[in-house]
Design a protein around this motif. Sequence first.
Motif, PDB file in Angstrom:
ATOM      1  N   LEU A   7       0.676  -0.699   0.021  1.00 38.47           N
ATOM      2  CA  LEU A   7       0.090   0.175  -0.196  1.00 38.47           C
ATOM      3  C   LEU A   7       1.181   1.131   0.533  1.00 38.47           C
ATOM      4  O   LEU A   7       0.886   2.515  -0.867  1.00 38.47           O
ATOM      5  CB  LEU A   7      -0.925  -0.672   0.711  1.00 38.47           C
ATOM      6  CG  LEU A   7      -2.270  -0.913   1.216  1.00 38.47           C
ATOM      7  CD1 LEU A   7      -3.094  -0.518   2.898  1.00 38.47           C
ATOM      8  CD2 LEU A   7      -2.829  -0.851  -0.055  1.00 38.47           C
TER       9      LEU A   7
ATOM     10  N   GLY B  41     -12.724   1.671   4.464  1.00 40.61           N
ATOM     11  CA  GLY B  41     -11.543   0.689   4.173  1.00 40.61           C
ATOM     12  C   GLY B  41     -10.176   1.346   4.277  1.00 40.61           C
ATOM     13  O   GLY B  41      -9.583   1.237   3.173  1.00 40.61           O
TER      14      GLY B  41
ATOM     15  N   VAL C  63     -10.776  -1.333  -2.085  1.00 42.98           N
ATOM     16  CA  VAL C  63     -11.250  -1.532  -1.300  1.00 42.98           C
ATOM     17  C   VAL C  63     -12.723  -2.755  -2.078  1.00 42.98           C
ATOM     18  O   VAL C  63     -13.104  -3.728  -1.267  1.00 42.98           O
ATOM     19  CB  VAL C  63     -12.363  -0.872  -0.449  1.00 42.98           C
ATOM     20  CG1 VAL C  63     -12.837  -1.319   0.782  1.00 42.98           C
ATOM     21  CG2 VAL C  63     -11.390   0.031   0.650  1.00 42.98           C
TER      22      VAL C  63
ATOM     23  N   VAL D 189     -14.100  -7.478  -0.757  1.00 44.08           N
ATOM     24  CA  VAL D 189     -15.188  -7.172  -0.048  1.00 44.08           C
ATOM     25  C   VAL D 189     -16.133  -8.199  -0.518  1.00 44.08           C
ATOM     26  O   VAL D 189     -15.919  -8.966  -1.561  1.00 44.08           O
ATOM     27  CB  VAL D 189     -16.292  -5.678   0.655  1.00 44.08           C
ATOM     28  CG1 VAL D 189     -15.253  -4.493   1.066  1.00 44.08           C
ATOM     29  CG2 VAL D 189     -16.481  -5.325  -1.247  1.00 44.08           C
TER      30      VAL D 189
HETATM   31  C1  LIG Z   1      -6.198  -2.493  -0.803  1.00 39.88           C
HETATM   32  S1  LIG Z   1      -6.122  -1.976   0.549  1.00 39.88           S
HETATM   33  C2  LIG Z   1      -6.734  -0.535   0.013  1.00 39.88           C
HETATM   34  C3  LIG Z   1      -6.484   0.620   1.236  1.00 39.88           C
HETATM   35  C4  LIG Z   1      -6.790   2.134   1.191  1.00 39.88           C
HETATM   36  N1  LIG Z   1      -7.708   2.781   0.627  1.00 39.88           N
HETATM   37  C5  LIG Z   1      -5.478   3.078  -0.349  1.00 39.88           C
HETATM   38  O1  LIG Z   1      -6.333   3.245  -1.070  1.00 39.88           O
HETATM   39  O2  LIG Z   1      -4.317   2.704   0.859  1.00 39.88           O
HETATM   40  C6  LIG Z   1      -7.871  -2.421   0.458  1.00 39.88           C
HETATM   41  C7  LIG Z   1      -8.642  -2.258   2.131  1.00 39.88           C
HETATM   42  O3  LIG Z   1      -9.738  -2.813   2.641  1.00 39.88           O
HETATM   43  C8  LIG Z   1      -9.949  -3.423   3.722  1.00 39.88           C
HETATM   44  N2  LIG Z   1     -11.450  -4.488   3.296  1.00 39.88           N
HETATM   45  C9  LIG Z   1     -11.404  -5.854   3.332  1.00 39.88           C
HETATM   46  N3  LIG Z   1     -12.632  -6.168   3.329  1.00 39.88           N
HETATM   47  C10 LIG Z   1     -13.059  -5.205   4.264  1.00 39.88           C
HETATM   48  C11 LIG Z   1     -14.478  -4.585   5.066  1.00 39.88           C
HETATM   49  N4  LIG Z   1     -15.337  -6.084   4.510  1.00 39.88           N
HETATM   50  N5  LIG Z   1     -14.701  -4.006   5.849  1.00 39.88           N
HETATM   51  C12 LIG Z   1     -13.848  -2.904   5.270  1.00 39.88           C
HETATM   52  N6  LIG Z   1     -12.528  -3.277   5.287  1.00 39.88           N
HETATM   53  C13 LIG Z   1     -12.131  -3.834   4.689  1.00 39.88           C
HETATM   54  C14 LIG Z   1      -8.249  -4.313   4.300  1.00 39.88           C
HETATM   55  O4  LIG Z   1      -8.192  -4.657   5.273  1.00 39.88           O
HETATM   56  C15 LIG Z   1      -7.348  -3.269   3.119  1.00 39.88           C
HETATM   57  O5  LIG Z   1      -7.302  -1.994   3.984  1.00 39.88           O
END
Ligand SMILES: C[S@@+](CC[C@H](N)C(=O)[O-])C[C@H]1O[C@@H](n2cnc3c(N)ncnc32)[C@H](O)[C@@H]1O
Length: 260
Positions: free
Chosen positions: A20, A50, A116, A120
């Motif tokens: 990230l 997220g 995100v 999900v």
């Molecule tokens: C690829 S990262 C992107 C993080 C940030 N938005 C960025 O662009 O740098 C995806 C993020 O989504 C979170 N995530 C995945 N499933 C999720 C859920 N059901 N609810 C909340 N967060 C979630 C992960 O823990 C992770 O931090």
Amino acid sequence: MSTFSDVDASARPQELIAYLDHAHHGLQAPKLRLEQGLAVQHGALVLDLGCGTGHELARLEAGGAVAVGIDASTVMLHAGLARLTDKGLPARLAQADAARLPFGAAAFDACRIERVLQHVADPAAVLAEARRVLRPGGTLAVCEPDWSSFTIASADPETAAAVAGQVGAQIAHRAVGRDLRRLLVAAGFTEVRVEVELAVYASLEELSPIISLPHAAERARDTGRISPAQADHWLAEQSALSADGGFHATLNRSVLAWAR
Ligand SMILES: C[S@@+](CC[C@H](N)C(=O)[O-])C[C@H]1O[C@@H](n2cnc3c(N)ncnc32)[C@H](O)[C@@H]1O
């Protein structure tokens, strides 16, 4: 399931944090475009769904917004807390599933979701929650890739298509970028605008931090779509193209959407 779907269960979460942080620098153009479109007013209450390691929370706070981040992962939230604290910025963070937010209706002026939805369980449920917590007239900004848009030039287009079909295969919703407008309308948003940032890769070195062709070819081979000899021959062709300047691959890397 991709590793970002459950970071806390990952054997190497520090690698995901490093990914990230690396992507943060490589994705500055779409990130800035997303923020421009969100057009947050000074003092606006903004939710980052997220939020990962908190890069965008810091940017929003520095720009005068009151930023709140939620993430499913405690590892990510700790990284975000450290970043905000280091910068002397307030940290408003909570652990939550983006499909079940611990906030009342119409609580936020704006909301952002970046990379995100692809991870999900149910992107439609997350967008419905985003709409619920936005005040009437509040803006949602979303940025997701469309891994299914990957194309690569080859003298053997059938093998190229078989390998391209495996790009992002481990991601829960690899084509969610393509579906953004449809999903936003289905969630009840009426004003929807979409832009696409096309990435063009002219060598394997440029492509490999984003997409591993050997992994995709391996999956195409292991699922019986191509033979082992086809995989080896095709990868050798791509290496030769990369060495002599004939390599060409494209990806709709950032599909940006704004909705009210
Ligand atoms: C690829 S990262 C992107 C993080 C940030 N938005 C960025 O662009 O740098 C995806 C993020 O989504 C979170 N995530 C995945 N499933 C999720 C859920 N059901 N609810 C909340 N967060 C979630 C992960 O823990 C992770 O931090």
